[in-house]
Motif scaffolding. Structure first.
Motif, mmCIF file in Angstrom:
data_model
loop_
_atom_site.group_PDB
_atom_site.id
_atom_site.type_symbol
_atom_site.label_atom_id
_atom_site.label_comp_id
_atom_site.label_asym_id
_atom_site.label_seq_id
_atom_site.Cartn_x
_atom_site.Cartn_y
_atom_site.Cartn_z
ATOM 1 N N PRO A 231 -29.977 -1.895 -9.528
ATOM 2 C CA PRO A 231 -30.122 -1.643 -8.468
ATOM 3 C C PRO A 231 -31.415 -1.999 -7.595
ATOM 4 O O PRO A 231 -32.624 -1.924 -8.421
ATOM 5 C CB PRO A 231 -30.003 -0.110 -8.237
ATOM 6 N N TYR A 232 -31.290 -2.357 -6.414
ATOM 7 C CA TYR A 232 -32.553 -2.510 -5.495
ATOM 8 C C TYR A 232 -33.333 -1.268 -5.545
ATOM 9 O O TYR A 232 -32.522 -0.095 -5.039
ATOM 10 C CB TYR A 232 -32.202 -3.195 -4.109
ATOM 11 N N THR B 212 -38.260 7.845 -0.824
ATOM 12 C CA THR B 212 -38.569 7.279 -2.512
ATOM 13 C C THR B 212 -37.954 5.921 -2.637
ATOM 14 O O THR B 212 -37.280 5.317 -1.962
ATOM 15 C CB THR B 212 -37.822 8.233 -3.401
ATOM 16 N N GLU B 213 -37.834 5.420 -3.989
ATOM 17 C CA GLU B 213 -37.374 4.303 -4.353
ATOM 18 C C GLU B 213 -35.818 4.216 -4.079
ATOM 19 O O GLU B 213 -35.313 3.003 -3.896
ATOM 20 C CB GLU B 213 -37.454 3.936 -5.779
ATOM 21 N N THR B 214 -35.019 5.397 -3.948
ATOM 22 C CA THR B 214 -33.655 5.190 -3.849
ATOM 23 C C THR B 214 -33.197 5.422 -2.399
ATOM 24 O O THR B 214 -31.962 5.332 -2.040
ATOM 25 C CB THR B 214 -33.010 6.527 -4.505
ATOM 26 N N LEU C 59 -30.558 -14.069 -1.912
ATOM 27 C CA LEU C 59 -30.916 -12.866 -2.512
ATOM 28 C C LEU C 59 -30.061 -13.187 -4.084
ATOM 29 O O LEU C 59 -28.847 -13.758 -4.038
ATOM 30 C CB LEU C 59 -30.174 -11.696 -1.959
ATOM 31 N N MET C 60 -30.669 -13.110 -4.981
ATOM 32 C CA MET C 60 -30.138 -13.629 -6.254
ATOM 33 C C MET C 60 -30.121 -12.204 -7.136
ATOM 34 O O MET C 60 -31.079 -11.490 -7.192
ATOM 35 C CB MET C 60 -31.142 -14.425 -7.039
ATOM 36 N N GLY C 61 -28.951 -11.794 -7.585
ATOM 37 C CA GLY C 61 -28.553 -10.310 -8.233
ATOM 38 C C GLY C 61 -28.713 -9.516 -6.850
ATOM 39 O O GLY C 61 -28.097 -9.670 -5.947
ATOM 40 N N THR C 62 -29.286 -8.439 -7.550
ATOM 41 C CA THR C 62 -29.362 -7.459 -6.274
ATOM 42 C C THR C 62 -30.706 -7.143 -5.777
ATOM 43 O O THR C 62 -31.059 -6.588 -4.657
ATOM 44 C CB THR C 62 -28.986 -5.941 -6.839
#
Length: 633
Positions: A422-423, A436-438, A362-365
């Motif tokens: 954010p992912y 949803t996406e969050t 996992l690179m970053g988030t």
């Protein structure tokens, strides 16, 4: 003045020689390596680098393997492109003797806490010209601050080298190694018995980085056999009070039974990906759960990373690649997601680029970094040496692939600023689990129900662990941790070399010499000598680092292929019927001592290295478990 002129002339000749080497060394692929990401730095150790001759060379089409003897790294805190070979840095492994030098192994594990690196495991490389000497068992540590190598003195369980297992750098304080096999080519005492068949082992090794302590935890309850070879392993730190490990896929074999490689004629030893194992780190207990959905075919030697929705309502384990049985479906290039806690498989891409032998981080988030691997060839997961099996396209240039978990697309560039966003749960996932996406997932139980009430309670206990992000082998630094120095910018010579590769050598020599002489007359350039061998400063000016693997790398031992094949047949390692070599998710190998007459070895088809094995016949080294036990007495 003559002395200064001679220095300029030598520098020009050195530049041209490096360019000539670079022109004759095109990256093909990287295999059998170990890697980890910590504090925005990728570290890659061991394995094999394959290179092909340039199109302007008379030997074009020939693929040769080199065994790198440095730890390579990339600073992921800077923007980078996977085709830029100047992004690499190298940590040297000084060689004195086999017993007193850090080894370079195939598919060994590498762990880090941000201030040190640890090298664990490995079995020796078995290319035709490789040494058959096995280094003593042990753990090697590199201090990123002082740039010193030392043999670690771990406590707890006695250190044994294992191969073909799965490892994970789960946090700054803990790392894990699951399953695998005991192999004679990883243990000098085992090799001396004359028994050349390895055997599957049980157990989950826990490595505490704070005190270098090893603990072996039982894997009874992980599956029916308690073993896993070449499997998938990832971690989610926010489930439970200390996080969980999630394991699936790979191959199972009875513990202690002779392991002669993959049985290419049956699927019975492939672990179905509908069977998921969850390990509760706090209670040290295994749980089994059946998954549903678009279940991938059985496979091994792929990779996985995990990301959690902003509200913690779901966790997405992204799975890419791996090699399967030819009886059913060998493999595919799709990306799948195992959504937890509903344990639902979802295919999120439809790709045509199969891959195995790679690692993922996992690179970053929200980016999956794919490191190394190859295009499977025919019935073999390992390429047969043809140029057609090399990474010549942009998607995996230099063996580096970048997959966005937010957009579900492959890219060749990485921007750490955007990578820190954010992912977001992709629509292809939320349409199956809701929300949803969050977050806001509405499907939070398996279709078949939880296998136990204890697992149901574990899956509902989301508590953020401050010491690590949701990850596989990406480790995040806590706010109060000491920062390590940032890597310096790449030397300009690497960029110059990349820009002028197409220029003819004669014009290049003339241009460099004239430029240096004119520039010298204007001002005296002071020579700077690096004093720190840490990752923050290049060890020396290196052109085409990824192609060359190491500034002072040890290539394969010299000797005729006929002589070495004869030696190998006497010490035949057990491979699968199609000649698959230790393509472990975590196999190991061994460092080769420097040799003044060393040379690269051409990659040969498996049937030329292992006569009789390519058609399914057993070699003389394929002993039974009873023979192994008798020999060890």
């Amino acid at each position: 003045m003559p002395r200064q002129y001679m220095s300029l002339k030598l520098l020009a000749i050195s530049l041209c020689c490096q360019l000539l080497v670079a022109q004759d060394a095109i990256f093909c692929n990287r295999m059998f390596h170990a890697s980890t990401v910590v504090n925005n730095t990728l570290y890659v150790d061991g394995g094999e680098l394959r290179r092909i001759a340039a199109t302007n060379s008379s030997s074009y089409g020939t693929v040769a393997a080199t065994l790198p003897t440095t730890v390579a790294s990339i600073d992921l805190a800077r923007p980078w492109n996977n085709a830029n070979n100047s992004i690499w840095r190298h940590i040297a492994k000084p060689y004195a003797t086999l017993a007193t030098s850090p080894p370079s192994l195939n598919s060994g594990a590498i762990f880090s806490n941000g201030s040190s690196l640890w090298l664990y495991g490995g079995s020796i490389n078995r290319l035709p010209n490789a040494s058959l000497e096995v280094p003593p068992n042990g753990i090697w540590r590199y201090d990123l601050g002082s740039s010193d190598w030392s043999r670690a003195a771990p406590s707890g369980e006695p250190v044994q080298r294992l191969v073909q297992g799965s490892n994970i750098d789960a946090s700054l304080s803990k790392a894990y190694y699951l399953g695998g096999t005991k192999d004679p080519y990883s243990d000098p005492a085992f090799l001396s018995t004359g028994v050349y068949a390895g055997y599957a082992v049980e157990g989950l090794l826990t490595f505490d980085k704070s005190n270098q302590n090893f603990q072996n935890v039982s894997t009874v309850g992980m599956n029916n056999a308690g073993t896993m070879i070449f499997g998938f392993l990832t971690s989610i730190s926010s489930i439970g009070s200390q996080g969980v490990l999630v394991a699936f896929g790979g191959i199972t074999s009875d513990a202690g039974a002779s392991w002669g490689g993959l049985n290419e004629n049956t699927d019975s030893n492939f672990r179905p990906l509908q069977n998921i194992s969850v390990y509760d780190i706090e209670t040290q207990r295994w749980h089994q759960q059946r998954a549903s959905g678009d279940i991938p075919s059985g496979r091994y030697d792929g990779c996985a990373v995990a990301a959690t929705a902003s509200d913690g309502s779901s966790h997405s384990i992204y799975v890419f690649g791996g090699w399967g049985s030819p009886v059913t479906q060998r493999t595919d290039g799709n990306v799948y997601v195992l959504s937890i806690p509903s344990f639902t498989w979802i295919r999120v891409t439809l790709d045509t680029d199969p891959r195995n032998g790679h690692k993922c981080h996992l690179m970053g988030t929200h980016h999956m970094l794919v490191v190394g691997g190859c295009l499977p060839s025919g019935f073999n997961g390992r390429p047969d040496g043809g140029v057609e099996d090399c990474d010549t396209g942009p998607k995996f240039s230099q063996g580096l692939g970048i997959f966005s978990l937010n957009s579900h697309t492959w890219t060749t560039d990485y921007d750490p600023g955007a990578g820190a966003n954010p992912y977001q749960v992709h629509a292809s996932i939320s349409k199956v689990i809701g929300g949803t996406e969050t977050g806001g997932a509405t499907k939070r139980t398996p279709d078949v129900g939880f296998s136990s009430d204890d697992l149901r309670q574990l899956m509902s206990s989301n508590q953020q662990n401050p010491n690590a992000s949701v990850t596989n082998t990406t480790v995040s630094e806590p706010p109060n941790a000491q920062k390590k120095p940032k890597s310096s910018r790449p030397l300009s010579k690497g960029a110059i070399a990349g820009a002028v590769v197409g220029v003819t050598v004669s014009a290049l020599i003339l241009g460099i010499v004239l430029y240096l002489i004119c520039h010298h007359r204007k001002s005296q350039r002071k020579e700077s000598t690096p004093t720190d061998r840490s990752i923050s400063t290049p060890l020396q000016p290196v052109l085409f680092n990824e192609i060359e693997a190491a500034p002072a790398g040890h290539e394969l031992r010299s000797g005729t292929l006929e002589d070495n094949r004869a030696k190998m047949w006497q010490r035949q390692e057990v491979s699968d019927a199609a000649g698959i070599y230790e393509m472990a998710t975590r196999s190991r190998s061994h460092e080769l001592p420097a040799h003044p007459g060393s040379q690269t070895a051409k990659i040969l088809p498996p049937d030329t290295l292992h006569p009789g094995l390519a058609d399914g016949k057993k070699g003389p080294g394929q002993n039974t478990s009873q023979q192994r036990r008798t020999a060890k007495k």
